[in-house]
Write a protein that holds these residues in place. Structure first.
Motif, PDB file in Angstrom:
ATOM      1  N   THR A  98      -1.924   5.283   1.767  1.00  0.00           N
ATOM      2  CA  THR A  98      -3.061   4.659   2.204  1.00  0.00           C
ATOM      3  C   THR A  98      -2.741   4.109   3.819  1.00  0.00           C
ATOM      4  O   THR A  98      -2.057   3.492   3.936  1.00  0.00           O
ATOM      5  CB  THR A  98      -2.467   3.557   0.784  1.00  0.00           C
ATOM      6  OG1 THR A  98      -2.596   4.977  -0.556  1.00  0.00           O
ATOM      7  CG2 THR A  98      -4.058   3.172   0.811  1.00  0.00           C
ATOM      8  N   LEU A 109       0.755  -1.355  -0.304  1.00  0.00           N
ATOM      9  CA  LEU A 109      -0.075  -0.079  -0.111  1.00  0.00           C
ATOM     10  C   LEU A 109      -0.014   1.080   0.230  1.00  0.00           C
ATOM     11  O   LEU A 109       2.278   0.680   0.621  1.00  0.00           O
ATOM     12  CB  LEU A 109      -0.873  -0.152   1.023  1.00  0.00           C
ATOM     13  CG  LEU A 109      -1.958  -1.014   1.575  1.00  0.00           C
ATOM     14  CD1 LEU A 109      -2.451  -0.966   2.489  1.00  0.00           C
ATOM     15  CD2 LEU A 109      -2.573  -1.008   0.460  1.00  0.00           C
ATOM     16  N   ASP A 110       0.136   2.262  -0.813  1.00  0.00           N
ATOM     17  CA  ASP A 110       1.017   3.596  -1.067  1.00  0.00           C
ATOM     18  C   ASP A 110       1.145   4.238   0.925  1.00  0.00           C
ATOM     19  O   ASP A 110       1.108   4.005   1.308  1.00  0.00           O
ATOM     20  CB  ASP A 110       0.666   5.036  -1.111  1.00  0.00           C
ATOM     21  CG  ASP A 110       0.416   4.498  -2.538  1.00  0.00           C
ATOM     22  OD1 ASP A 110       1.313   3.118  -3.299  1.00  0.00           O
ATOM     23  OD2 ASP A 110      -0.714   4.587  -3.097  1.00  0.00           O
ATOM     24  N   LEU A 118      -7.568   6.947   1.284  1.00  0.00           N
ATOM     25  CA  LEU A 118      -7.302   6.182   0.487  1.00  0.00           C
ATOM     26  C   LEU A 118      -7.506   4.918   1.816  1.00  0.00           C
ATOM     27  O   LEU A 118      -6.214   5.293   2.995  1.00  0.00           O
ATOM     28  CB  LEU A 118      -6.873   6.003  -0.055  1.00  0.00           C
ATOM     29  CG  LEU A 118      -6.665   4.640  -1.344  1.00  0.00           C
ATOM     30  CD1 LEU A 118      -8.570   4.428  -2.003  1.00  0.00           C
ATOM     31  CD2 LEU A 118      -5.726   4.640  -2.231  1.00  0.00           C
ATOM     32  N   TYR A 145     -11.347  -0.549  -1.756  1.00  0.00           N
ATOM     33  CA  TYR A 145     -11.373   0.463  -1.253  1.00  0.00           C
ATOM     34  C   TYR A 145     -12.421   1.739  -0.963  1.00  0.00           C
ATOM     35  O   TYR A 145     -13.671   1.785  -1.328  1.00  0.00           O
ATOM     36  CB  TYR A 145     -10.307   1.245  -1.598  1.00  0.00           C
ATOM     37  CG  TYR A 145      -8.710   0.132  -2.169  1.00  0.00           C
ATOM     38  CD1 TYR A 145      -7.823   0.560  -1.665  1.00  0.00           C
ATOM     39  CD2 TYR A 145      -8.929  -0.759  -3.392  1.00  0.00           C
ATOM     40  CE1 TYR A 145      -6.826  -0.374  -2.109  1.00  0.00           C
ATOM     41  CE2 TYR A 145      -8.211  -1.191  -3.981  1.00  0.00           C
ATOM     42  CZ  TYR A 145      -6.376  -1.093  -2.616  1.00  0.00           C
ATOM     43  OH  TYR A 145      -5.481  -1.882  -3.504  1.00  0.00           O
ATOM     44  N   ARG A 178      -0.605   3.180  -7.763  1.00  0.00           N
ATOM     45  CA  ARG A 178      -1.138   4.294  -7.155  1.00  0.00           C
ATOM     46  C   ARG A 178      -2.654   3.855  -7.655  1.00  0.00           C
ATOM     47  O   ARG A 178      -3.194   5.265  -8.842  1.00  0.00           O
ATOM     48  CB  ARG A 178       0.082   5.349  -7.478  1.00  0.00           C
ATOM     49  CG  ARG A 178       0.991   5.694  -6.697  1.00  0.00           C
ATOM     50  CD  ARG A 178       1.800   7.023  -6.411  1.00  0.00           C
ATOM     51  NE  ARG A 178       0.706   7.990  -6.170  1.00  0.00           N
ATOM     52  CZ  ARG A 178       0.920   8.252  -4.256  1.00  0.00           C
ATOM     53  NH1 ARG A 178       1.890   7.266  -3.850  1.00  0.00           N
ATOM     54  NH2 ARG A 178       0.175   8.959  -4.267  1.00  0.00           N
ATOM     55  N   GLN A 179      -2.658   2.562  -8.274  1.00  0.00           N
ATOM     56  CA  GLN A 179      -4.232   3.384  -9.354  1.00  0.00           C
ATOM     57  C   GLN A 179      -5.296   3.614  -8.703  1.00  0.00           C
ATOM     58  O   GLN A 179      -5.571   4.008  -9.745  1.00  0.00           O
ATOM     59  CB  GLN A 179      -4.265   1.036  -9.939  1.00  0.00           C
ATOM     60  CG  GLN A 179      -5.560   0.933 -10.443  1.00  0.00           C
ATOM     61  CD  GLN A 179      -5.773   0.094 -10.795  1.00  0.00           C
ATOM     62  OE1 GLN A 179      -4.936  -1.014 -11.134  1.00  0.00           O
ATOM     63  NE2 GLN A 179      -7.247  -0.441 -11.395  1.00  0.00           N
ATOM     64  N   VAL A 180      -5.470   3.403  -7.636  1.00  0.00           N
ATOM     65  CA  VAL A 180      -6.894   4.438  -7.267  1.00  0.00           C
ATOM     66  C   VAL A 180      -6.631   5.790  -7.282  1.00  0.00           C
ATOM     67  O   VAL A 180      -7.616   6.308  -7.851  1.00  0.00           O
ATOM     68  CB  VAL A 180      -7.497   3.944  -5.730  1.00  0.00           C
ATOM     69  CG1 VAL A 180      -8.976   4.952  -5.362  1.00  0.00           C
ATOM     70  CG2 VAL A 180      -7.774   2.180  -6.030  1.00  0.00           C
ATOM     71  N   ARG A 181      -5.419   6.128  -6.740  1.00  0.00           N
ATOM     72  CA  ARG A 181      -5.320   7.551  -6.964  1.00  0.00           C
ATOM     73  C   ARG A 181      -5.150   7.966  -8.544  1.00  0.00           C
ATOM     74  O   ARG A 181      -5.791   9.647  -8.372  1.00  0.00           O
ATOM     75  CB  ARG A 181      -4.112   7.953  -6.378  1.00  0.00           C
ATOM     76  CG  ARG A 181      -3.974   7.959  -4.701  1.00  0.00           C
ATOM     77  CD  ARG A 181      -2.488   7.501  -4.026  1.00  0.00           C
ATOM     78  NE  ARG A 181      -2.481   7.077  -2.694  1.00  0.00           N
ATOM     79  CZ  ARG A 181      -2.995   7.861  -2.030  1.00  0.00           C
ATOM     80  NH1 ARG A 181      -3.416   9.290  -1.589  1.00  0.00           N
ATOM     81  NH2 ARG A 181      -2.759   7.072  -0.645  1.00  0.00           N
TER      82      ARG A 181
HETATM   83  N1  URA Z   1      -4.069   2.409  -4.882  1.00  0.00           N
HETATM   84  C1  URA Z   1      -3.907   3.053  -4.583  1.00  0.00           C
HETATM   85  O1  URA Z   1      -3.257   4.182  -5.353  1.00  0.00           O
HETATM   86  N2  URA Z   1      -3.117   3.373  -3.698  1.00  0.00           N
HETATM   87  C2  URA Z   1      -3.231   2.247  -2.859  1.00  0.00           C
HETATM   88  O2  URA Z   1      -1.660   2.010  -1.972  1.00  0.00           O
HETATM   89  C3  URA Z   1      -3.669   0.789  -3.374  1.00  0.00           C
HETATM   90  C4  URA Z   1      -4.222   1.220  -3.779  1.00  0.00           C
END
Ligand code: URA
Length: 237
Positions: free
Chosen positions: A106, A102-103, A205, A133, A189-192
Motif C-alpha cells: 500500500t 500501511l501494508d 491501493l 483511499y 488488510r481491510q480495503v483489500r
Molecule cells: N486497507 C488495506 O487493505 N491495506 C492498508 O494498508 C490499509 C487499509
C-alpha cells in the motif's frame, strides 16, 4: 534511547558526568537503581531520577507525513532485512515512529511522530477517524457489489462497518476500475479484504487522506512536516 543520552540531552550534566553518576549508583529508573549507561529508556513512560532529581527531557515533538511507496514495510526494523519506512526518514531523530500501518504494497499517507499522546488519539478506535483511499480493482463491480461494500461485508477479521464507496472510473480497456473509499476502522488488510469479498481483488491501493489531512502532491518516498494548524486539527478529531 540510551539512559546516559537521555539524561545528558536534558541538559542536567555532561555525558561524561552522567556516565560516572550512573556507574556510582546515583541514577534510578522507575525507582530502581540502574548501573548500566546503555540501559534502554522509553522516553514516554519511564521515570528517571539523577542524583535524586527527576529528569525532564527536552523532547521536541515531531509530526510529519510520508508518501509511502509500495514495497517498504511499516515497522521500525524488519528481521527479513526488507526496506522499511524508517529508511525514508533516516535523517530525523530515531525517536519517531509510524502512527498505525500501511501494508507492504500500500502507498500513500503515513504519519510519524514521537508524541505518544498524539499517536494514541489517532489510533484509538473510539475516535473513528475517517481514512480515505484510492482503490484500483480488477474487473468492474456491479451496483449490487458496491452496495454490499457500502453496507458492510464479512472479511476474515469480522464484519466491516458501513463505508463510503464512490465509483471514479473504468480503465480504457475495461479490465479494471478505480474507486474512492472512506472507512473509519483499521481491520487487517481491510480495503483489500472488502473488495476480495465481493470478487474484485485490489490491484493498487493508496491512502490519500486521514481526517481532514490530505496527502496533496507530496512525491512518493518524500516526507514533510505538518503545520501547527494541521497538528491541532488532528488533535481535535
Ligand atoms: N486497507 C488495506 O487493505 N491495506 C492498508 O494498508 C490499509 C487499509
Amino acid at each position: 534511547m540510551r539512559l546516559e543520552k537521555y539524561i545528558a540531552t536534558s541538559g542536567i550534566a555532561s555525558r561524561r558526568a552522567v556516565k560516572k553518576s550512573i556507574l556510582a549508583g546515583a541514577v534510578t529508573v522507575n525507582g530502581e537503581t540502574v548501573l548500566v549507561p546503555g540501559h534502554p529508556i522509553n522516553v514516554e513512560t519511564d521515570a528517571v531520577e539523577f542524583e535524586g532529581k527527576r529528569v525532564e527531557p527536552l523532547t521536541e515533538h515531531i509530526y510529519l507525513m510520508l508518501n509511502k511507496p509500495s514495497g517498504c514495510v511499516t515497522t521500525r526494523r524488519d528481521e527479513r532485512g526488507r526496506p522499511t519506512v524508517m529508511d525514508l526518514v533516516a535523517d530525523l531523530p530515531d525517536t519517531i515512529y509510524p502512527v498505525g500501518r500501511l501494508d507492504l504494497e500500500t502507498e500513500g499517507l503515513l504519519l510519524f511522530t514521537n508524541d505518544g499522546n498524539f499517536a494514541y488519539r489517532l489510533l484509538h478506535p473510539s475516535h473513528e477517524i475517517e481514512k480515505t483511499y484510492l482503490v484500483w480493482v480488477k474487473g468492474v463491480p456491479s451496483e449490487e457489489a458496491v452496495q454490499r461494500l457500502r453496507q458492510g461485508v464479512t472479511i476474515p477479521s469480522g464484519t466491516t462497518a458501513p463505508a463510503k464507496v464512490k465509483r471514479l472510473k473504468v480503465s480504457k480497456d475495461g479490465a479494471s476500475m478505480k474507486f474512492e473509499v472512506v472507512i473509519h476502522e483499521g481491520k487487517k488488510r481491510q480495503v483489500r479484504m472488502m473488495f476480495k469479498a465481493v470478487g474484485h481483488p485490489v490491484i493498487r491501493l493508496k491512502r490519500i487522506r486521514i481526517g481532514n489531512l490530505g496527502l496533496g502532491n507530496l512525491p512518493s518516498g518524500q516526507y514533510r512536516f505538518l503545520t501547527s494548524e494541521e497538528i491541532s486539527e488532528l488533535m481535535m478529531l
